[in-house]
Design a protein around this motif. Structure first.
Motif, short mmCIF file in Angstrom:
data_model
loop_
_atom_site.label_atom_id
_atom_site.label_comp_id
_atom_site.label_asym_id
_atom_site.label_seq_id
_atom_site.Cartn_x
_atom_site.Cartn_y
_atom_site.Cartn_z
N THR A 174 0.83 -1.20 0.00
CA THR A 174 0.00 0.00 0.00
C THR A 174 0.86 1.25 0.00
OG1 THR A 174 -1.78 -1.16 1.18
CG2 THR A 174 -1.80 1.25 1.25
N LYS A 175 1.94 1.24 0.78
CA LYS A 175 2.84 2.40 0.81
C LYS A 175 3.45 2.65 -0.57
CE LYS A 175 7.22 4.01 2.84
NZ LYS A 175 8.30 3.70 3.80
N ASN A 185 0.76 3.93 -3.00
CA ASN A 185 0.36 5.31 -2.68
C ASN A 185 1.39 6.32 -3.15
OD1 ASN A 185 -2.03 4.46 -1.56
ND2 ASN A 185 -1.33 4.58 0.57
N ARG A 186 2.65 5.99 -3.01
CA ARG A 186 3.69 6.92 -3.48
C ARG A 186 3.63 7.09 -4.99
NH1 ARG A 186 9.54 6.75 -0.93
NH2 ARG A 186 9.45 8.76 -2.03
N ARG A 225 0.95 6.47 -6.89
CA ARG A 225 -0.33 7.10 -7.22
C ARG A 225 -0.27 8.61 -7.02
NH1 ARG A 225 -4.24 5.93 -2.88
NH2 ARG A 225 -3.15 7.75 -2.07
N ASP A 226 0.32 9.05 -5.93
CA ASP A 226 0.43 10.49 -5.67
C ASP A 226 1.29 11.17 -6.73
OD1 ASP A 226 -1.14 10.12 -3.46
OD2 ASP A 226 0.54 10.11 -2.03
N ASP A 257 -7.55 9.42 -4.98
CA ASP A 257 -7.48 8.35 -3.99
C ASP A 257 -8.46 7.22 -4.30
OD1 ASP A 257 -5.59 9.85 -2.77
OD2 ASP A 257 -6.82 10.46 -1.05
N THR A 303 -7.59 0.75 -7.10
CA THR A 303 -7.34 -0.24 -6.06
C THR A 303 -6.25 -1.16 -6.59
OG1 THR A 303 -9.07 -1.69 -6.93
CG2 THR A 303 -9.69 -0.17 -5.16
#
Length: 369
Positions: free
Chosen positions: A173-174, A177-178, A180-181, A187, A191
């Motif tokens: 997930t980390k 998320n990095r 994706r950002d 957000d 998935t």
């Protein structure tokens, strides 16, 4: 009987058959050749066909089959006597007027060629343009429904349960998320998960779903290798490549099928044609996704080269393995060369710590599928 002026009923050694076009009853009739062709059945009212309205219909050898433009469409007269047939034919000056002439055939061929060229142009230029314009306009709920349907099929093939080790899931997930950002995705727009199968691959589905297969994770040697692959898949999401592909494939399938028709052997031609045009279109999408991955890795201060090294480690050299015109992806060695040119010293922090990376490697546990 050969005199054009006779009005007596024509005698025939073989029966003359008449279908009135209303019922399927076969009627044996006699003909009278006067100012019009008179068809008479014993005990019934005669039917008159003007000679100018009589046309030849398809028939087997030895039978003259006639139709009439003013009679019911299915009405047919079948003359089996050669002499009588010649006598009737001599009176019908417009018998073959409906047949296609050489000029008409040339016109039909010309229009057919023009139509074929138009379809080819639409396949090569119109459908891709329409797909590019329409894909971003597909409502999110519809795209998610398509993604959900695809997800069911994917999980049926590669495993219904997503790997759930808590530490590995937190590390994954980390990492996601990095990326994706850095990619600027919402957000709720995606998935991601890891599926427990030894196949080394990753893919994106409509509706923002990204899956990594455990086989790819097993072969990855550091977070940057996996991150570059994930960034590539995020590029597909960013560019709406899944929906573009659905629209494009549906359009080309319909048009190429329309062009070749449903005839014996056409399926192979349609498949080959689709393979060529779709492979070209897919290569463009893959190249654009590679460009996106390079940009994301640079934005994070990491190199895109490790991802290409992972791909090359999995596939090996592809240049001599088949017809590259049918390849839906750029050759792995070409991708490695391109990303090697984009290699830069790391300027950003590691995407995962060593402990997090080891946890991610064990996200599916130690069980083998």
């Amino acid at each position: 009987m050969s005199e054009l002026s006779t009005e007596a009923p024509a005698q025939s050694a073989k029966p003359t058959i008449f279908f009135d076009g209303v019922s399927s009853r076969r009627r044996q009739v006699r003909l009278a050749l006067g100012d019009a062709l008179e068809i008479a059945e014993e005990g019934g009212a005669p039917v008159r066909w003007a000679y100018a309205d009589i046309r030849r219909a398809d028939s087997p050898a030895g039978i003259l089959r006639l139709a009439c433009t003013t009679a019911p469409p299915l009405a047919r007269l079948e003359i089996r006597d050669a002499a009588l047939a010649a006598d009737v034919t001599a009176r019908c000056m417009r018998l073959d007027e409906h047949q296609t002439s050489r000029r008409g055939i040339a016109k039909i061929v010309g229009w057919s060629v023009a139509a074929a060229i138009s379809i080819v142009c639409v396949v090569l230029f119109g459908v891709p343009l329409a797909a590019d314009r329409l894909a971003p306009l597909v409502p999110k709920p519809i795209e998610r429904r398509i993604g959900d349907a695809s997800e069911v099929q994917v999980k049926t093939i590669f495993g219904r349960s997503v790997c759930q080790d808590p530490a590995g899931k937190a590390a994954f997930t980390k990492l996601v998320n990095r990326l994706r950002d850095a990619a600027g995705l919402d957000d709720d727009a995606m998935t991601a998960g890891v599926l427990p199968t030894p196949v080394p691959n990753a893919f994106a589905l409509p509706g923002g779903k990204v899956y990594v297969l455990r086989g790819l994770l097993d072969k990855a040697q550091d977070p940057d290798e996996l991150a570059g692959i994930l960034a590539h898949e995020l590029g597909h999401l960013k560019h709406h490549d899944n929906m573009r592909g659905l629209i494009y494939n549906g359009g080309t399938s319909f048009l190429i099928g329309l062009l070749f028709g449903d005839i014996t052997g056409s399926s192979a031609v349609i498949f080959a044609s689709r393979s060529v045009v779709e492979a070209s279109y897919s290569r463009e999408a893959e190249t654009a996704a590679d460009t996106f991955a390079i940009e994301i890795m640079h934005k994070l201060g990491r190199s895109p080269k490790p991802a290409a090294e992972l791909m090359f480690r999995i596939t090996g050299k592809e240049g001599g393995s088949g017809f590259t015109i049918l390849a839906s992806h750029p050759l792995t060695e070409d991708r490695l060369a391109r990303m090697t040119k984009e290699d830069r010293p790391a300027s950003g922090p590691p995407l995962l710590t060593d402990k997090e990376w080891q946890a991610l490697k064990g996200i599916c546990g130690s069980g083998k599928i």
